[in-house]
Structure formats: C-alpha cells, structure tokens
Scaffold this active site. Structure first.
Site, short mmCIF file in Angstrom:
data_model
loop_
_atom_site.label_atom_id
_atom_site.label_comp_id
_atom_site.label_asym_id
_atom_site.label_seq_id
_atom_site.Cartn_x
_atom_site.Cartn_y
_atom_site.Cartn_z
N MET A 30 43.43 38.53 48.21
CA MET A 30 44.61 38.21 49.02
C MET A 30 45.89 38.52 48.25
SD MET A 30 43.56 35.03 51.40
CE MET A 30 43.83 33.73 50.23
N GLY A 31 45.77 39.28 47.17
CA GLY A 31 46.98 39.72 46.46
C GLY A 31 47.55 38.69 45.50
N HIS A 37 41.94 38.47 39.03
CA HIS A 37 41.74 39.61 39.93
C HIS A 37 41.48 40.89 39.12
CE1 HIS A 37 44.46 37.10 42.62
NE2 HIS A 37 43.39 37.27 43.37
N LYS A 149 35.10 31.61 40.52
CA LYS A 149 36.05 30.52 40.74
C LYS A 149 35.83 29.91 42.12
CE LYS A 149 40.35 30.45 41.72
NZ LYS A 149 40.79 29.51 42.76
N ASP A 150 35.53 30.76 43.09
CA ASP A 150 35.21 30.28 44.43
C ASP A 150 33.69 30.28 44.58
OD1 ASP A 150 38.04 30.21 45.71
OD2 ASP A 150 37.93 32.11 44.67
N VAL A 176 38.02 33.35 35.06
CA VAL A 176 39.01 33.72 34.04
C VAL A 176 40.03 32.57 33.96
CG1 VAL A 176 40.77 35.41 33.37
CG2 VAL A 176 38.67 36.16 34.55
P1 AMP Z 1 41.88 35.55 46.16
O1 AMP Z 1 42.90 36.63 46.11
O2 AMP Z 1 42.34 34.24 45.62
O3 AMP Z 1 41.20 35.45 47.50
O4 AMP Z 1 40.74 35.99 45.14
C1 AMP Z 1 40.12 37.24 45.23
C2 AMP Z 1 38.88 37.24 44.39
O5 AMP Z 1 39.21 36.95 43.05
C3 AMP Z 1 37.86 36.17 44.84
O6 AMP Z 1 36.54 36.72 44.74
C4 AMP Z 1 38.08 35.08 43.83
O7 AMP Z 1 36.93 34.27 43.60
C5 AMP Z 1 38.41 35.89 42.59
N1 AMP Z 1 39.17 35.08 41.62
C6 AMP Z 1 40.35 34.44 41.83
N2 AMP Z 1 40.74 33.79 40.72
C7 AMP Z 1 39.77 34.01 39.79
C8 AMP Z 1 39.58 33.60 38.44
N3 AMP Z 1 40.45 32.81 37.81
N4 AMP Z 1 38.47 34.02 37.80
C9 AMP Z 1 37.55 34.81 38.43
N5 AMP Z 1 37.69 35.23 39.69
C10 AMP Z 1 38.77 34.84 40.37
#
Ligand code: AMP
Length: 286
Positions: A30-31, A37, A149-150, A176
């Site tokens: 989601m940017g 990321h 993380k998710d 991370v």
């Molecule tokens: P989001 O943009 O928050 O939807 O995250 C996009 C992807 O990045 C998803 O698969 C999240 O689980 C992953 N992600 C976000 N933050 C982290 C993190 N701190 N460590 C590892 N993966 C992450």
C-alpha cells in the site's frame, strides 16, 4: 523503472513477459515504503527476472471508521526507493479502475479470517483476499512475496493460493525492525513522540514470552498474562486489542504448549487510533 497505472496495460505487459519466458515476482503493497517493504522487494529480486511492486491503497480492506483517507502516501519517495532496490515495474492502478461501478465479486477465506485481526476488523481480510486475487490476475506472477509482520494475512494468502489453485509460490519475509525492536510499519509515522517511545514494549513482551517458553512455561494463559503485565507497565498509552498464543496453521488459541509444537505469539496494541501489530514464531522446546 517502468510505471504502469492502466490495468489492461499491466495485463498485456505481464503476458508478454511470460511469453518471453521471464520469471515474474510480485510484491503487493500500500506504499509509503520503509525498509520492510524494500526487504521484500530485494527478496523478490533474488527469486525472479522481473520484479513488479504493486502500490494500491485498497479501500475494500479499510473499515468505515478506519484510516483510508489519511493513510500515509509518498508517491515521489516510493518511486525513488522502489527503483533503488531494482523493482522493474511499479503498478499503481486507480481505485475506480479496480472497483468500477457495479463491482460485486469477492474472495473470502472463511475460517482463518475470523479470529485476531478478523474479529476486530470485520471485512478486512475479505478486502485483502479480493484485491490480492485481482493483483495476481493482473500481474501473472510465478512468485509473490509477503511479510511475516502481518502473520494472519500471510497464512490466509497461503490458504487462498492452495484452495484456489493459483500456480504461485508464496514467500514470507521475516519481520524487519527498527534498532529498538519496533516492527517497521507505514503507520508508525502516526505515533506521537511519547507513543513512539513506548511502542518497543510490544517486541519486548514478545521476547519475554519466547524466553518464558524456553525456560519451561507451558501454560499459554500464563504467557499471555505476563505479556499483558509488561505492556501495561511499559506502554501505558497503549490499549491492548489482543495477545494470543496460537496454532501456526489454524490460528486456534492453544490451551497447552506441547514440546515440539510450532507456536505463533501475536499481539495488536492501539495507540490512539494507530494500531500496531507484532508477532513471533517459535517451536516449544522438548
Ligand atoms: P503494507 O504496505 O503495509 O500493506 O505492506 C506490504 C507488505 O509488506 C505486506 O506483505 C506486509 O506484511 C509487508 N511488511 C510491512 N511491514 C513489514 C515489516 N516491518 N517487515 C516485514 N514485512 C513487512
């Protein structure tokens, strides 16, 4: 780096790459990119010839009182960061193109979407699985990378890929963290200085749980109690949504910690309207 916003063009480009025999990896996001990321993108880079990062703030996965409108956005920064880690195509479709008038088709993973995040954010995972299905159809990947993380989302995506026979390898990248242990998240920017100072208590409580189990604690309730105590003491501004000790496959809450068992310890804590998630995976020692 190529930027594609048009859905048809993305599909055409993906088929073309497949015809050329190129291996495609997709990283849905989601940017508001941070190191988490970028780590996923680097992992994708190593596993494929062409890396497609998708950037789409998906309204379908936000509840009516959630932060869709004010979700952090950083178009220029994101372009620069994605390019710097070797992303080949950034796919950023418009909301109206993804969900045109009359849209009415959804993908639901039933059981796994119910507990934890699902109980607090009804409809959230329906939004996630629906958009990820669409992004898979649009980018035709061989590999897809998600983050631990998710944790629940990762499990749900794996289930969906298996259940719906997507011919896609799903890779999960470890969490991370910031140097003080806080899991990186686009939402961390919402935290006030005081909240930010308390937020590393989430990871400390998870580390404490790991240590307690390693030292022989076998009662999940005791583990949860101890974690809650740490959170109350070290993050008094936080409201605990849940702390759970679960089966890593079904997400069922465990009543005992049998040796050799894989366990997910997960939590969600709210600071004001900012929800932070974190978790650890561990194996109960013999
Ligand atoms: P989001 O943009 O928050 O939807 O995250 C996009 C992807 O990045 C998803 O698969 C999240 O689980 C992953 N992600 C976000 N933050 C982290 C993190 N701190 N460590 C590892 N993966 C992450």
């Amino acid at each position: 780096m190529e930027i594609i916003q048009d859905i048809r063009e993305m599909q055409r480009r993906a088929s073309e790459l497949r015809l050329q025999g190129r291996r495609i990896a997709v990283v849905p996001t989601m940017g508001a990119f941070h190191e988490g990321h970028l780590a996923l993108m680097r992992m994708a880079r190593q596993r494929a010839d062409v890396v497609i990062a998708t950037l789409f703030v998906n309204p379908l996965q936000f509840g009516p009182n959630e932060d869709y409108e004010r979700y952090p956005r950083d178009w220029e920064g994101d372009l620069h960061k994605a390019d710097s880690v070797g992303v080949n195509i950034l796919f950023a479709p418009a909301v109206e193109a993804m969900y045109p008038n009359g849209y009415q088709t959804y993908v639901v993973v039933t059981e796994l979407s119910r507990p934890l995040e699902g109980a607090i954010r009804p409809g959230h995972f329906r939004g996630v699985t629906t958009v990820v299905t669409k992004l898979f159809h649009l980018t035709c990947p061989h590999v897809a990378v998600f983050g631990q993380k998710d944790a629940q989302q990762a499990l749900i995506i794996r289930r969906m890929v298996r259940d719906l026979n997507f011919d896609i390898e799903v890779l999960i990248h470890p969490i991370v963290r910031e140097p003080d242990g806080l899991a990186m998240s686009s939402r961390n920017v919402y935290l006030s200085a005081e909240e930010r100072a308390q937020a590393p208590a989430l990871y400390r409580s998870l580390r404490w749980a790991e240590e307690a189990i390693r030292a022989g604690e076998r009662n999940p309730e005791k583990v949860i109690e101890g974690m809650r105590r740490i959170l109350r003491r070290e993050a008094p501004l936080g409201h605990i949504d849940y702390v759970a000790v679960c089966d890593t496959e079904t997400l069922d809450e465990l009543v005992e910690l049998r040796p050799g068992r894989e366990v997910l310890v997960a939590l969600a804590v709210r600071f004001g309207s900012t929800r932070l998630l974190d978790n650890v995976l561990l194996t109960v020692p013999e």
